[in-house]
Enzyme design. Structure first.
Site, PDB file in Angstrom:
ATOM      1  N   CYS A 295     -58.343 -40.181 -40.302  1.00  0.00           N
ATOM      2  CA  CYS A 295     -60.093 -39.432 -40.480  1.00  0.00           C
ATOM      3  C   CYS A 295     -60.850 -40.198 -39.246  1.00  0.00           C
ATOM      4  O   CYS A 295     -59.837 -39.881 -38.100  1.00  0.00           O
ATOM      5  CB  CYS A 295     -59.709 -40.090 -41.384  1.00  0.00           C
ATOM      6  N   ARG A 300     -59.657 -42.600 -45.109  1.00  0.00           N
ATOM      7  CA  ARG A 300     -59.179 -41.487 -45.931  1.00  0.00           C
ATOM      8  C   ARG A 300     -57.323 -41.090 -45.829  1.00  0.00           C
ATOM      9  O   ARG A 300     -56.530 -41.183 -46.517  1.00  0.00           O
ATOM     10  CB  ARG A 300     -60.111 -40.299 -45.913  1.00  0.00           C
TER      11      ARG A 300
END
Length: 359
Positions: A295, A300
């Site tokens: 990410c 994430r």
């Protein structure tokens, strides 16, 4: 007369029954309320055991550990994970799961690239929190979409903790399940027993930027999967206030974003591996290939890694440096736009505009 007496006796009997059936007395209700606030609203909870590799667990399972009804109950640590020190997270002091310690995500990642800290630093952190490789560590965030707990959980697995869990749905799922919260601060108890294995025990969970470059150029079985917003993937914004350039490493595919709800079910829990496989299929990839998730700075991307991990996949990795590290090197190749579109531009980091920071 007899009927009147009988009616009177019946009324008295019914009143007594209603009084007994209406619940606790006011003082008992107050006590129950206090117990709920203190995390004791439900006690002696039993839940089915889960596999050691199972990451996302229910509130009932966590409470059953606290109540001493799981094998893990003999040696466990609970971490409420969030950015900043305890003083920066007043919610922790106002209400946290019983015995939970606050874990600042800065303790597991450094500022240079926001990559995981050195093995020596992580090993010391484990000792400071009383964690060995055999300790069960239960992580949770303050809500169901907070990936801070996933970031910490990934770090623990990389280090070598063998039984790492995330409370599925975060603190919100805990309170929805009827479990109470403790107030105040819990300080971790350090251990001098040693971690029990070399840190990291699983260096293969992370792929370096150099290996990503080499595999993108030479390995058709390798897929670099962006876990970012569509706007970030298309190069419309960097997604971060401190990153000026936008785009993606040339060859990256899109695996959806955890922040837009793509990885969360309607009930707030994490999606299954079937959903992850569906996202990869949309991008022309599969979990049968070697897959590296990334990410912006590594938070994430840990979510799909953990989903694949708990489902037995051993060919998934985390490119920890993410876009943040990639855009620091002017010569690295970049795509701006959808690679499936002929309008996608291919350039290098040095030719990108520097006006794409998140406003």
């Amino acid at each position: 007369m007899k009927k009147k007496v009988l009616r009177t006796l019946l009324c008295i009997t019914m009143a007594a029954a209603l009084t007994a059936g209406c619940g606790a007395k006011p003082d008992q209700k107050a006590a129950d309320s206090e117990k709920k606030e203190a995390g004791e609203a439900k006690s002696n909870v039993e839940a089915d055991p889960v596999d050691k590799k199972k990451v996302y667990v229910s509130p009932d399972w966590v409470q059953s550990v606290i109540d001493g009804n799981q094998e893990e109950s003999s040696d466990y640590v609970i971490l409420e994970c969030g950015w900043g020190e305890e003083a920066d997270n007043p919610g922790y002091l106002e209400g946290h799961i019983k015995d939970a310690y606050h874990m600042n995500t800065d303790y597991v990642e450094s500022e240079e690239y926001w990559n995981i800290r050195t093995p020596e630093e992580i090993e010391k952190l484990m000792a400071d929190y009383g964690i060995t490789k055999d300790t069960t560590v239960i992580c949770y965030g303050t809500d169901g979409t907070n990936s801070a707990d996933d970031r910490v959980a990934f770090t623990l697995l990389w280090a070598g903790v063998e039984n790492v869990k995330c409370l599925d749905g975060g603190l919100e799922s805990w309170t929805k399940a009827g479990y109470g919260l403790d107030k105040g601060s819990n300080k971790p108890k350090a251990t001098d027993k040693g971690f029990g294995t070399t840190v990291p025990a699983h260096p293969e969970y992370i792929i370096s930027i150099d290996d990503v470059k080499e595999k993108l150029e030479n390995d058709s079985n390798f897929k670099l999967v962006s876990i970012r917003s569509k706007a970030e993937f298309l190069g419309e914004t960097s997604g971060y206030g401190y990153i000026d350039k936008a785009g993606e490493p040339k060859g990256a595919i899109w695996g959806r974003d955890t922040d837009d709800g793509s990885y969360i079910k309607e009930d707030g829990t994490t999606v299954g591996v079937d959903v992850l496989e569906g996202y990869l299929k949309e991008a022309g990839a599969s979990l049968d290939q070697e897959v590296a998730f990334y990410c912006g700075t590594g938070w994430r991307a840990t979510v799909p890694f953990l989903i694949s991990y708990e489902n037995g996949y051993t060919n998934t990795k985390l490119y920890d440096g993410g876009w943040f590290q990639w855009q620091m090197d002017d010569i690295l190749p970049v795509q701006v736009g959808d690679p499936a579109d002929s309008a996608c531009e291919y350039t290098t980091v040095g030719n990108l505009s520097a006006d794409k920071a998140k406003k």
